[in-house]
Motif scaffolding. Sequence first.
Motif, PDB file in Angstrom:
ATOM      1  N   GLY A  40       0.791  -1.225   0.000  1.00  0.00           N
ATOM      2  CA  GLY A  40       0.000   0.000   0.000  1.00  0.00           C
ATOM      3  C   GLY A  40       0.822   1.273   0.000  1.00  0.00           C
ATOM      4  O   GLY A  40       0.437   2.268  -0.620  1.00  0.00           O
ATOM      5  N   ILE A  41       1.961   1.261   0.684  1.00  0.00           N
ATOM      6  CA  ILE A  41       2.795   2.471   0.736  1.00  0.00           C
ATOM      7  C   ILE A  41       3.427   2.739  -0.635  1.00  0.00           C
ATOM      8  O   ILE A  41       3.445   3.865  -1.109  1.00  0.00           O
ATOM      9  CB  ILE A  41       3.834   2.381   1.872  1.00  0.00           C
ATOM     10  N   GLU A  42       3.908   1.680  -1.293  1.00  0.00           N
ATOM     11  CA  GLU A  42       4.465   1.848  -2.641  1.00  0.00           C
ATOM     12  C   GLU A  42       3.391   2.319  -3.621  1.00  0.00           C
ATOM     13  O   GLU A  42       3.633   3.209  -4.445  1.00  0.00           O
ATOM     14  CB  GLU A  42       5.072   0.532  -3.135  1.00  0.00           C
ATOM     15  N   ALA A  43       2.206   1.726  -3.533  1.00  0.00           N
ATOM     16  CA  ALA A  43       1.101   2.123  -4.418  1.00  0.00           C
ATOM     17  C   ALA A  43       0.721   3.583  -4.170  1.00  0.00           C
ATOM     18  O   ALA A  43       0.470   4.343  -5.113  1.00  0.00           O
ATOM     19  CB  ALA A  43      -0.099   1.194  -4.203  1.00  0.00           C
ATOM     20  N   MET A  44       0.693   3.978  -2.891  1.00  0.00           N
ATOM     21  CA  MET A  44       0.374   5.362  -2.537  1.00  0.00           C
ATOM     22  C   MET A  44       1.410   6.321  -3.131  1.00  0.00           C
ATOM     23  O   MET A  44       1.059   7.352  -3.710  1.00  0.00           O
ATOM     24  CB  MET A  44       0.338   5.524  -1.013  1.00  0.00           C
ATOM     25  N   GLN A  45       2.688   5.986  -2.999  1.00  0.00           N
ATOM     26  CA  GLN A  45       3.745   6.854  -3.530  1.00  0.00           C
ATOM     27  C   GLN A  45       3.643   7.004  -5.039  1.00  0.00           C
ATOM     28  O   GLN A  45       3.812   8.098  -5.580  1.00  0.00           O
ATOM     29  CB  GLN A  45       5.122   6.319  -3.117  1.00  0.00           C
ATOM     30  N   GLU A  46       3.327   5.917  -5.723  1.00  0.00           N
ATOM     31  CA  GLU A  46       3.145   5.961  -7.174  1.00  0.00           C
ATOM     32  C   GLU A  46       1.960   6.869  -7.536  1.00  0.00           C
ATOM     33  O   GLU A  46       2.053   7.689  -8.448  1.00  0.00           O
ATOM     34  CB  GLU A  46       2.913   4.546  -7.701  1.00  0.00           C
ATOM     35  N   LEU A  47       0.868   6.743  -6.802  1.00  0.00           N
ATOM     36  CA  LEU A  47      -0.298   7.588  -7.036  1.00  0.00           C
ATOM     37  C   LEU A  47       0.038   9.064  -6.814  1.00  0.00           C
ATOM     38  O   LEU A  47      -0.293   9.924  -7.636  1.00  0.00           O
ATOM     39  CB  LEU A  47      -1.451   7.170  -6.120  1.00  0.00           C
ATOM     40  N   LEU A  48       0.720   9.344  -5.716  1.00  0.00           N
ATOM     41  CA  LEU A  48       1.034  10.733  -5.372  1.00  0.00           C
ATOM     42  C   LEU A  48       2.049  11.361  -6.319  1.00  0.00           C
ATOM     43  O   LEU A  48       2.102  12.586  -6.448  1.00  0.00           O
ATOM     44  CB  LEU A  48       1.494  10.830  -3.919  1.00  0.00           C
ATOM     45  N   GLN A  49       2.847  10.560  -6.987  1.00  0.00           N
ATOM     46  CA  GLN A  49       3.749  11.107  -8.009  1.00  0.00           C
ATOM     47  C   GLN A  49       2.951  11.670  -9.179  1.00  0.00           C
ATOM     48  O   GLN A  49       3.287  12.719  -9.715  1.00  0.00           O
ATOM     49  CB  GLN A  49       4.717  10.025  -8.509  1.00  0.00           C
ATOM     50  N   GLN A  50       1.897  10.973  -9.557  1.00  0.00           N
ATOM     51  CA  GLN A  50       1.084  11.427 -10.693  1.00  0.00           C
ATOM     52  C   GLN A  50      -0.042  12.373 -10.283  1.00  0.00           C
ATOM     53  O   GLN A  50      -0.455  13.219 -11.066  1.00  0.00           O
ATOM     54  CB  GLN A  50       0.499  10.220 -11.429  1.00  0.00           C
ATOM     55  N   PHE A  51      -0.539  12.200  -9.069  1.00  0.00           N
ATOM     56  CA  PHE A  51      -1.642  13.019  -8.571  1.00  0.00           C
ATOM     57  C   PHE A  51      -1.261  13.552  -7.183  1.00  0.00           C
ATOM     58  O   PHE A  51      -1.733  13.045  -6.162  1.00  0.00           O
ATOM     59  CB  PHE A  51      -2.935  12.197  -8.504  1.00  0.00           C
ATOM     60  N   PRO A  52      -0.385  14.551  -7.126  1.00  0.00           N
ATOM     61  CA  PRO A  52       0.181  14.994  -5.847  1.00  0.00           C
ATOM     62  C   PRO A  52      -0.825  15.536  -4.829  1.00  0.00           C
ATOM     63  O   PRO A  52      -0.517  15.592  -3.653  1.00  0.00           O
ATOM     64  CB  PRO A  52       1.182  16.067  -6.248  1.00  0.00           C
ATOM     65  N   PHE A  53      -2.009  15.916  -5.270  1.00  0.00           N
ATOM     66  CA  PHE A  53      -2.980  16.476  -4.338  1.00  0.00           C
ATOM     67  C   PHE A  53      -4.037  15.464  -3.899  1.00  0.00           C
ATOM     68  O   PHE A  53      -4.992  15.821  -3.226  1.00  0.00           O
ATOM     69  CB  PHE A  53      -3.640  17.722  -4.930  1.00  0.00           C
ATOM     70  N   SER A  54      -3.869  14.206  -4.296  1.00  0.00           N
ATOM     71  CA  SER A  54      -4.834  13.197  -3.852  1.00  0.00           C
ATOM     72  C   SER A  54      -4.644  12.919  -2.365  1.00  0.00           C
ATOM     73  O   SER A  54      -3.574  13.128  -1.802  1.00  0.00           O
ATOM     74  CB  SER A  54      -4.736  11.917  -4.681  1.00  0.00           C
ATOM     75  N   LYS A  55      -5.709  12.489  -1.749  1.00  0.00           N
ATOM     76  CA  LYS A  55      -5.725  12.230  -0.299  1.00  0.00           C
ATOM     77  C   LYS A  55      -5.726  10.726  -0.076  1.00  0.00           C
ATOM     78  O   LYS A  55      -6.659  10.029  -0.493  1.00  0.00           O
ATOM     79  CB  LYS A  55      -6.973  12.824   0.343  1.00  0.00           C
ATOM     80  N   VAL A  56      -4.672  10.230   0.579  1.00  0.00           N
ATOM     81  CA  VAL A  56      -4.545   8.796   0.812  1.00  0.00           C
ATOM     82  C   VAL A  56      -4.452   8.546   2.310  1.00  0.00           C
ATOM     83  O   VAL A  56      -3.635   9.156   3.006  1.00  0.00           O
ATOM     84  CB  VAL A  56      -3.301   8.219   0.097  1.00  0.00           C
ATOM     85  N   LEU A  57      -5.285   7.639   2.772  1.00  0.00           N
ATOM     86  CA  LEU A  57      -5.257   7.216   4.172  1.00  0.00           C
ATOM     87  C   LEU A  57      -4.822   5.759   4.215  1.00  0.00           C
ATOM     88  O   LEU A  57      -5.359   4.917   3.478  1.00  0.00           O
ATOM     89  CB  LEU A  57      -6.640   7.339   4.815  1.00  0.00           C
TER      90      LEU A  57
END
Length: 159
Positions: A40-57
């Motif tokens: 989940g942490i790796e997936a979150m980092q990948e998401l935030l690279q492309q969508f830096p303003f997304s909110k991940v819990l």
Amino acid sequence: MDMDLRIVAEGKNGMELLPLYKQYRSDAVLIEVNLPRKNGIEAMQELLQQFPFSKVLIFSIVDDFSCVSQAIKGRASGYLLKEMDSASIASAIKTVVNGGFYLHPKVTKDFFAEFNKLVIKENLGTLLQTEVRGVRIIYSRPGNQRFCSCWQMVTAIDP
């Protein structure tokens, strides 16, 4: 689940996060740490690279400092424990969607304890030699028991 919140998509592994997010553009993502194929942490980092303003819990059973620290360094907006009831989960999600951050109280205590240890070590490392001599003089004088306790507490924290 809260009437103001609805689940728009679910994935089976960390590899599915990015394509699902691209499709649904949800207000928040709730992701487990231990997922197959990509955690989940790796997936979150990948998401935030492309969508830096997304909110991940992060949503986990793991409450140790190392995992919480990784999540925070990875820019998670929240860290929830699976023991939470649905009303608390909904409240945490709303906090994050509204621009806040959420740390479960169980992990907050450990996080701040570790953070304070780092700050104390950093501050002790910046003391000048004359300041250290001054502390030692205060420590060695009879009748300065209060200062002795403080010094012993600091040395116990800074091995």
